[in-house]
Design a protein around this motif. Structure first.
Motif, PDB file in Angstrom:
ATOM      1  N   HIS A  50      93.335  75.772  33.150  1.00  0.00           N
ATOM      2  CA  HIS A  50      92.425  74.747  33.474  1.00  0.00           C
ATOM      3  C   HIS A  50      90.995  74.254  32.613  1.00  0.00           C
ATOM      4  O   HIS A  50      90.079  75.775  33.007  1.00  0.00           O
ATOM      5  CB  HIS A  50      92.443  74.565  34.697  1.00  0.00           C
ATOM      6  CG  HIS A  50      93.424  74.381  36.518  1.00  0.00           C
ATOM      7  ND1 HIS A  50      94.698  75.583  36.325  1.00  0.00           N
ATOM      8  CD2 HIS A  50      94.509  73.495  36.232  1.00  0.00           C
ATOM      9  CE1 HIS A  50      95.985  75.226  36.289  1.00  0.00           C
ATOM     10  NE2 HIS A  50      95.477  73.726  36.701  1.00  0.00           N
ATOM     11  N   VAL A  51      90.806  73.723  32.611  1.00  0.00           N
ATOM     12  CA  VAL A  51      89.125  73.646  31.893  1.00  0.00           C
ATOM     13  C   VAL A  51      88.151  72.458  32.614  1.00  0.00           C
ATOM     14  O   VAL A  51      89.236  71.192  32.561  1.00  0.00           O
ATOM     15  CB  VAL A  51      89.102  73.184  30.867  1.00  0.00           C
ATOM     16  CG1 VAL A  51      87.380  73.275  30.136  1.00  0.00           C
ATOM     17  CG2 VAL A  51      89.659  74.374  29.770  1.00  0.00           C
ATOM     18  N   ILE A  52      87.640  72.792  33.368  1.00  0.00           N
ATOM     19  CA  ILE A  52      86.804  71.887  34.461  1.00  0.00           C
ATOM     20  C   ILE A  52      85.652  71.550  33.872  1.00  0.00           C
ATOM     21  O   ILE A  52      84.689  72.870  33.105  1.00  0.00           O
ATOM     22  CB  ILE A  52      86.829  72.343  36.016  1.00  0.00           C
ATOM     23  CG1 ILE A  52      87.887  72.972  36.433  1.00  0.00           C
ATOM     24  CG2 ILE A  52      85.465  71.379  36.587  1.00  0.00           C
ATOM     25  CD1 ILE A  52      87.276  73.665  38.123  1.00  0.00           C
ATOM     26  N   ILE A  53      84.658  70.198  33.590  1.00  0.00           N
ATOM     27  CA  ILE A  53      83.360  70.597  32.555  1.00  0.00           C
ATOM     28  C   ILE A  53      83.198  68.917  33.374  1.00  0.00           C
ATOM     29  O   ILE A  53      83.603  68.510  34.267  1.00  0.00           O
ATOM     30  CB  ILE A  53      84.474  69.179  31.335  1.00  0.00           C
ATOM     31  CG1 ILE A  53      85.384  70.403  30.475  1.00  0.00           C
ATOM     32  CG2 ILE A  53      83.256  69.108  30.457  1.00  0.00           C
ATOM     33  CD1 ILE A  53      85.642  69.926  28.780  1.00  0.00           C
ATOM     34  N   THR A  54      81.701  69.850  33.801  1.00  0.00           N
ATOM     35  CA  THR A  54      81.169  68.637  34.948  1.00  0.00           C
ATOM     36  C   THR A  54      79.590  67.972  33.375  1.00  0.00           C
ATOM     37  O   THR A  54      79.296  68.537  33.359  1.00  0.00           O
ATOM     38  CB  THR A  54      80.426  69.762  35.555  1.00  0.00           C
ATOM     39  OG1 THR A  54      81.514  70.215  36.466  1.00  0.00           O
ATOM     40  CG2 THR A  54      79.402  68.777  37.410  1.00  0.00           C
ATOM     41  N   TYR A  55      80.007  66.645  34.063  1.00  0.00           N
ATOM     42  CA  TYR A  55      78.478  66.482  32.978  1.00  0.00           C
ATOM     43  C   TYR A  55      77.649  65.971  34.025  1.00  0.00           C
ATOM     44  O   TYR A  55      77.963  65.713  35.059  1.00  0.00           O
ATOM     45  CB  TYR A  55      78.837  64.644  32.479  1.00  0.00           C
ATOM     46  CG  TYR A  55      80.212  65.499  31.327  1.00  0.00           C
ATOM     47  CD1 TYR A  55      79.804  66.123  30.190  1.00  0.00           C
ATOM     48  CD2 TYR A  55      81.220  64.398  31.188  1.00  0.00           C
ATOM     49  CE1 TYR A  55      81.118  66.040  29.250  1.00  0.00           C
ATOM     50  CE2 TYR A  55      81.979  64.357  30.335  1.00  0.00           C
ATOM     51  CZ  TYR A  55      81.831  65.452  29.061  1.00  0.00           C
ATOM     52  OH  TYR A  55      82.709  65.606  27.985  1.00  0.00           O
ATOM     53  N   GLY A  56      76.428  65.946  33.517  1.00  0.00           N
ATOM     54  CA  GLY A  56      74.951  65.989  34.566  1.00  0.00           C
ATOM     55  C   GLY A  56      75.033  64.804  34.221  1.00  0.00           C
ATOM     56  O   GLY A  56      73.827  63.955  34.978  1.00  0.00           O
ATOM     57  N   THR A  57      74.234  64.362  32.627  1.00  0.00           N
ATOM     58  CA  THR A  57      73.465  63.480  32.509  1.00  0.00           C
ATOM     59  C   THR A  57      73.635  62.178  31.097  1.00  0.00           C
ATOM     60  O   THR A  57      75.038  63.369  30.692  1.00  0.00           O
ATOM     61  CB  THR A  57      72.101  63.606  32.428  1.00  0.00           C
ATOM     62  OG1 THR A  57      71.144  62.681  32.258  1.00  0.00           O
ATOM     63  CG2 THR A  57      71.950  64.802  30.933  1.00  0.00           C
ATOM     64  N   SER A  58      73.461  60.965  31.394  1.00  0.00           N
ATOM     65  CA  SER A  58      73.689  60.636  29.479  1.00  0.00           C
ATOM     66  C   SER A  58      72.375  60.691  29.017  1.00  0.00           C
ATOM     67  O   SER A  58      72.803  60.479  27.930  1.00  0.00           O
ATOM     68  CB  SER A  58      74.852  59.015  30.233  1.00  0.00           C
ATOM     69  OG  SER A  58      75.192  58.980  30.751  1.00  0.00           O
ATOM     70  N   TRP A  59      71.495  61.018  29.528  1.00  0.00           N
ATOM     71  CA  TRP A  59      69.743  60.878  29.358  1.00  0.00           C
ATOM     72  C   TRP A  59      70.088  62.086  28.183  1.00  0.00           C
ATOM     73  O   TRP A  59      70.552  63.310  28.351  1.00  0.00           O
ATOM     74  CB  TRP A  59      68.838  61.238  30.156  1.00  0.00           C
ATOM     75  CG  TRP A  59      68.952  59.415  30.453  1.00  0.00           C
ATOM     76  CD1 TRP A  59      68.957  59.267  31.869  1.00  0.00           C
ATOM     77  CD2 TRP A  59      67.874  58.770  30.037  1.00  0.00           C
ATOM     78  NE1 TRP A  59      68.548  58.195  31.852  1.00  0.00           N
ATOM     79  CE2 TRP A  59      68.274  57.308  30.949  1.00  0.00           C
ATOM     80  CE3 TRP A  59      67.947  58.169  29.413  1.00  0.00           C
ATOM     81  CZ2 TRP A  59      67.742  56.426  30.457  1.00  0.00           C
ATOM     82  CZ3 TRP A  59      66.774  57.297  28.236  1.00  0.00           C
ATOM     83  CH2 TRP A  59      67.383  56.321  29.225  1.00  0.00           C
ATOM     84  N   VAL A  60      69.300  62.400  26.551  1.00  0.00           N
ATOM     85  CA  VAL A  60      69.646  63.419  25.556  1.00  0.00           C
ATOM     86  C   VAL A  60      67.949  63.054  25.091  1.00  0.00           C
ATOM     87  O   VAL A  60      67.321  61.765  25.300  1.00  0.00           O
ATOM     88  CB  VAL A  60      70.516  63.369  24.889  1.00  0.00           C
ATOM     89  CG1 VAL A  60      71.717  63.333  25.409  1.00  0.00           C
ATOM     90  CG2 VAL A  60      70.420  62.047  24.170  1.00  0.00           C
ATOM     91  N   TYR A  61      68.078  64.335  24.939  1.00  0.00           N
ATOM     92  CA  TYR A  61      66.713  64.842  24.001  1.00  0.00           C
ATOM     93  C   TYR A  61      66.859  64.908  22.090  1.00  0.00           C
ATOM     94  O   TYR A  61      67.754  66.409  22.314  1.00  0.00           O
ATOM     95  CB  TYR A  61      65.693  65.641  24.867  1.00  0.00           C
ATOM     96  CG  TYR A  61      64.751  66.082  25.410  1.00  0.00           C
ATOM     97  CD1 TYR A  61      64.014  64.369  25.815  1.00  0.00           C
ATOM     98  CD2 TYR A  61      65.666  65.256  27.196  1.00  0.00           C
ATOM     99  CE1 TYR A  61      62.932  64.249  26.946  1.00  0.00           C
ATOM    100  CE2 TYR A  61      64.976  65.222  28.160  1.00  0.00           C
ATOM    101  CZ  TYR A  61      63.922  64.619  28.014  1.00  0.00           C
ATOM    102  OH  TYR A  61      63.460  63.533  29.048  1.00  0.00           O
ATOM    103  N   ARG A  62      66.329  64.061  21.412  1.00  0.00           N
ATOM    104  CA  ARG A  62      66.735  64.586  19.522  1.00  0.00           C
ATOM    105  C   ARG A  62      65.326  65.064  19.360  1.00  0.00           C
ATOM    106  O   ARG A  62      64.509  64.481  19.445  1.00  0.00           O
ATOM    107  CB  ARG A  62      66.929  62.912  19.666  1.00  0.00           C
ATOM    108  CG  ARG A  62      67.545  62.878  17.506  1.00  0.00           C
ATOM    109  CD  ARG A  62      67.369  61.786  17.069  1.00  0.00           C
ATOM    110  NE  ARG A  62      68.657  61.299  17.593  1.00  0.00           N
ATOM    111  CZ  ARG A  62      70.138  61.250  17.835  1.00  0.00           C
ATOM    112  NH1 ARG A  62      70.174  61.871  16.824  1.00  0.00           N
ATOM    113  NH2 ARG A  62      71.145  60.071  18.129  1.00  0.00           N
ATOM    114  N   ASN A  63      65.605  65.773  18.792  1.00  0.00           N
ATOM    115  CA  ASN A  63      64.336  66.844  17.754  1.00  0.00           C
ATOM    116  C   ASN A  63      63.642  65.928  16.403  1.00  0.00           C
ATOM    117  O   ASN A  63      64.567  65.263  15.928  1.00  0.00           O
ATOM    118  CB  ASN A  63      64.872  67.794  17.640  1.00  0.00           C
ATOM    119  CG  ASN A  63      64.260  68.986  16.643  1.00  0.00           C
ATOM    120  OD1 ASN A  63      62.873  68.551  16.086  1.00  0.00           O
ATOM    121  ND2 ASN A  63      63.897  70.166  16.795  1.00  0.00           N
TER     122      ASN A  63
END
Length: 316
Positions: A120-133
């Protein structure tokens, strides 16, 4: 706890049991759930490169691990007297550049093995906001307190998240086609983004997950952590002092709902025995040398031996 509103969650067709191997990836709520797995003595690994909040960061880790890629000197940088990598959490940062690279590439090798062997692989996403260098034009997993002016902030579209989820599924299934993958959205609200912006972010995640898994095999599931927090636990008494993170009561309740639907009935009974032992180990007697306490320890040892005879991998 009894609630008038209770979300209907289907029983998993591929429940977790004590022979399962679990890999948990994602936000800080993934750590909360992993701590529960640890407490109940399931075989569980959590966040090998530290907490990762958004889908692209998790996808990149899995891509590097599955594809046999390695981090190189160009992937690390020096800031505030330590070497960092934008693709991992600051917990991995190191004072020595070569040690950091060695550690990261060793982690990638072990992560590939964990992905290959996990049931089992459990993936928990926290946000859709990201930072681009801005300099490299690359989206980062962690800014490592580098000045904000060096990054641009973006909201991932539903389509971009769906594509990332599909890539993640394809990578895992490439090396482990039998793995059950459970997606969930963290109930932790990212209020620094703003109240409206947080809701938009969570909505993008939820929409993309459902679109992606509906097109996939039945071995992929969704567990509604965020919805339970918002609808079943809609009261500030279920939040920690910061009014952002779930309180321990809320974590316990969400774990209970997860256990009811995602863990096998046989394992639920074993969990009760494990919890009895755990509470016994935490017991602090008034008189450690008393005969009654020695009898208590002897009975506790017998229970531990019975569990370990059935499941040798369990260690107390």
């Amino acid at each position: 706890m009894q609630f008038r509103t209770k979300i209907s969650i289907p029983q998993s067709d591929f429940p977790i049991d004590y022979d399962s191997k679990i890999l948990s990836l994602g936000s800080c709520f993934a750590v909360n759930m992993a701590e529960k797995f640890d407490y109940f003595k399931f075989e569980n690994t959590c966040n090998p490169v530290g907490i990762l909040f958004h889908p692209l960061a998790i996808e990149k880790l899995i891509d590097f691990a599955v594809s046999g890629k390695q981090f190189c000197a160009e992937d690390v940088f020096f800031h505030n007297e330590r070497w960092h990598c934008f693709d991992v959490h600051s917990d991995c940062s190191h004072s020595n550049k070569d040690e950091l690279l060695l550690n990261l590439n060793t982690i990638l090798e072990s992560t590939r093995l964990q992905i290959t062997e996990s049931t089992h692989v459990i993936i928990t996403y926290g946000t859709s906001w990201v930072y681009r260098n801005i300099a490299t034009k690359e989206i980062v997993a962690n800014c490592h307190k580098v000045p904000q002016k060096q990054f641009g902030k973006e909201l991932l579209s539903v389509g971009a998240i769906e594509k990332s989820i599909q890539n993640t599924l394809d990578l895992i299934q490439k090396v482990n086609p039998k793995a059950t993958i459970i997606f969930t959205v963290s109930p932790v609200r990212h209020l620094k983004d703003g109240f409206v912006e947080n809701q938009q972010s969570k909505a993008h995640l939820i929409t993309a997950i459902h679109t992606a898994i509906n097109q996939q095999l039945s071995t992929n599931n969704y567990f509604p952590s965020y919805e339970i927090m918002m609808d079943e636990l809609r009261d500030y008494r279920f939040y920690a002092e910061d009014m952002i993170h779930p309180s321990q009561v809320a974590i316990d309740y969400i774990w209970q709902r997860f256990s009811e639907t995602s863990i096998s009935e046989e394992s639920l009974s074993v969990m009760k025995e494990v919890e009895t032992i755990q509470k016994g180990l935490q017991h602090r007697p008034f008189n450690p040398n008393s005969e009654s306490h020695q009898q208590f320890l002897s009975k506790l040892q017998d229970k531990m031996m019975q569990i370990q005879k059935q499941f040798p991998q369990i260690q107390f």
